[in-house]
Design an enzyme around this catalytic site. Structure first.
Site: not given
Length: 624
Positions: A173, A567, A576
């Site tokens: 993010d 994946d 992440e």
């Protein structure tokens, strides 16, 4: 009076008839007579010395001069002399001719040996930090799909109005979490302090210093770094809580960081000892990295002092219940950061007050140094106790400050060795997957960040032991060599680089088989000139297609406890990456790379004055 001539005749010369001074013989006659007398005296065999003395006076002297050369110290045959001189001259000309050919004729140098797998992976892992940069992207950036972003951070928040441009986005993010970011900078700085020469030989020293400085420059912006006393710290930029409805923020929206238009509030804390002490550790450790830049190093040290003072005076956690940080990077306590930050400030300044604090028994007790627990020995962005203990063991191994620090330092040293024992599979302190990955988070998701931290601690501690001429350590009655620790570290990093049941590299861009659907907004949305809204970007998040850009160097969260891996971009527990995880990976890679060891024994002690053990207090006065 007569005397004997050592050559066999009397020394007296007979006078002519008539005696006295009326000798009519000339000097030449007497000289000839002397020669006749000398030859007549030789009625017996002469030794070699006597013969050589006489030869100089015979008619053969000219021939002797022609056949021999007098070199002062000795006489040699002219034939031998000229033969030897000619031979030496010939050899000299030959050697000179060979050297001339070597210098003039172009030739190829042998290629250096190829870098080992850890050095190759190190080059990749450092690139991840370039992709995570916030603020103005430098022109020399090698991540073509990233641009400047977050250029109004802090300034757009009317309640703060502070320039918070820069730093790093934490993961996939665009939130800047200062707590794990500070930990990442501390880990990178620690690795440079220990292995500067290895970074240099790999050609990455300037690169890693740029990465650290990008982070520390930002951290200096989050508080009044020029002041001696502060009352607040900017702890986070951006918001991730989506529980209050579909309001645009950094977790609800899926857009490129360069296209962010939604509000990015700043979270400030007024009593955050954990964050302050961790930031102090980051700045203090970086000050050692930049000791060749005196002005910047002193600026970092001043900021670290100010932060640590604030953290000691304004007690509290930076992530109280209900706050945005508590949802993502909740800190459990600040006592471990006290030991950690105090240790780094002592190394950076040489001020013994920081050492006294870091070795205070009460603080160590609150940090959990005297009890086990399921997470004992697990290094993470939240718990730095084991790292602080390793760092303090270094002090005892090389400087041994003695009283009054010896007792707690010995405790830290013993506990460090216990932790090293716990990493070995034979002791079953932690479970291992069938593929060999240690489960330091007890089977919970995202295991790799903990494994790389343990690999670094094991590798650097084995180097400490070897540098201190100690071949190993004891686990109970059993002695283990330093190579056992290094093998553990290698096993974990090898697993990440592809030696696992999936035959997959969990370091993106390394090898031929690695995750293609990394949970990362910037890498998953094409740079096509289109600004997508929050919801429009979801199609790039949810698509089954691989990311249009390869996030080179990102270590993903990792497999599950059964070595399984999916994946999938939408499953951040697998795909992440994070700043803290990659920092631990970089530290482990440089420690294992290249030569067997390359530890810098002394740079970390450069600010510490000569140390002499303080004598213990005298006994109490005797009372009858």
């Amino acid at each position: 009076m007569y005397s004997r001539d050592p050559w066999g005749g009397p020394l007296e010369i007979a006078a002519a008839a008539g005696g006295g001074g009326g000798d009519s013989a000339t000097d030449d006659d007497r000289s000839r007579n002397l020669q006749d007398l000398d030859r007549a005296a030789l009625s017996r065999q002469l030794d070699e010395t006597q013969q050589s003395w006489l030869l100089a006076r015979t008619g053969d002297s000219g021939k002797m001069k022609k056949r021999y050369v007098d070199l002062g110290c000795f006489v040699v045959s002219r034939k031998i002399f000229f033969w030897t001189a000619g031979t030496l001259l010939g050899f000299g000309l030959l050697i000179g001719f060979i050297l001339l050919i070597i210098n003039v004729v172009p030739h190829r140098h042998p290629k250096p040996p190829p870098p080992d797998q850890y050095t190759l992976a190190l080059h990749k892992a450092l690139l991840f930090f370039n992709a995570q940069r916030s603020g103005p992207i430098p022109k020399h950036s090698n991540v073509s799909w990233r641009g400047s972003s977050g250029m109004r951070d802090g300034l757009s928040d009317n309640a703060v109005r502070k320039n918070l441009v820069g730093g790093y986005y934490d993961a996939g993010d665009a939130i800047k979490f200062n707590f794990p970011m500070s930990f990442a900078m501390t880990m990178l700085s620690w690795s440079v302090v220990e292995y500067r020469d290895k970074y240099d030989s790999a050609g990455e020293l300037q690169h890693v210093k740029e990465i650290i400085k990008w982070g520390t420059d930002y951290l200096l912006k989050t508080f009044n770094s020029s002041a001696d006393t502060i009352d607040r710290i900017a702890a986070q930029v951006g918001q991730g809580d989506t529980s209050k409805g579909p309001n645009p923020n950094d977790h609800y929206c899926w857009v490129r960081p360069e296209d962010i238009e939604y509000p990015r509030p700043v979270y400030e804390c007024h009593s955050c000892s954990d964050l302050a002490a961790e930031m102090a550790a980051a700045l203090a450790s970086a000050s050692i990295v930049f000791k060749d830049n005196r002005k910047y190093s002193e600026k970092l040290i001043h900021g670290a002092r100010t932060l640590f003072k604030y953290g000691r005076e304004q007690r509290g956690r930076y992530s109280p219940g209900g706050s945005d940080p508590s949802l993502f990077y909740n800190s459990t306590s600040y006592w471990d950061e006290y030991v950690w930050g105090g240790a780094w400030l002592y190394y950076a300044t040489g001020n013994s007050s920081y050492l006294q604090l870091a070795t205070t028994r009460g603080i160590a007790k609150h940090a959990g140094a005297f009890w086990g627990g399921p997470d004992y020995g697990v290094l993470s962005w939240d718990n730095k106790l084991v790292a602080a203990q390793v760092l303090m063991s270094r002090l005892r191994l090389f400087l041994s400050p003695g009283y009054p620090y010896e007792e707690i330092l010995r405790t830290f040293h013993n506990q460090t060795e216990n932790v090293m024992c716990s990493y070995l599979p034979v002791f079953r302190s932690f479970n291992f997957t069938k593929g060999g990955l240690i489960q330091l988070n007890h089977g919970r998701p995202q295991p790799l960040q903990y494994a790389v931290n343990a690999a670094f601690l094991a590798s650097v501690y084995s180097d400490y032991l070897e540098a201190a001429d100690t071949p190993g350590w004891y686990c109970g009655p059993t002695f283990y060599s330093t190579e056992v620790l290094r093998n553990f570290a290698r096993s974990q990093i090898d697993y990440i680089l592809g030696k696992n049941p999936k035959k997959m590299s969990y370091l993106v861009g390394y090898g031929s088989h690695y995750p293609k659907h990394v949970h990362h907004r910037g890498a998953s949305i094409p740079k096509n000139g289109v600004k997508y809204t929050c919801k429009e970007g979801w199609k790039w998040r949810d698509t089954k297609k691989p990311n249009p850009y390869t996030l080179v160097g990102a270590m993903v969260a990792g497999p599950d406890r059964h070595d399984g891996f999916k994946d999938e971009r939408t499953n951040y527990n697998y795909t992440e990456p994070t700043l803290a995880g990659n920092a631990g990976l970089v530290a482990a890679l440089v420690s294992l790379s290249g030569l067997k060891t390359g530890l810098d024994k002394n740079s970390i002690f450069s600010a510490i004055p000569p140390m002499f053990p303080t004598p213990p207090p005298p006994p109490e006065a005797w009372r009858p």
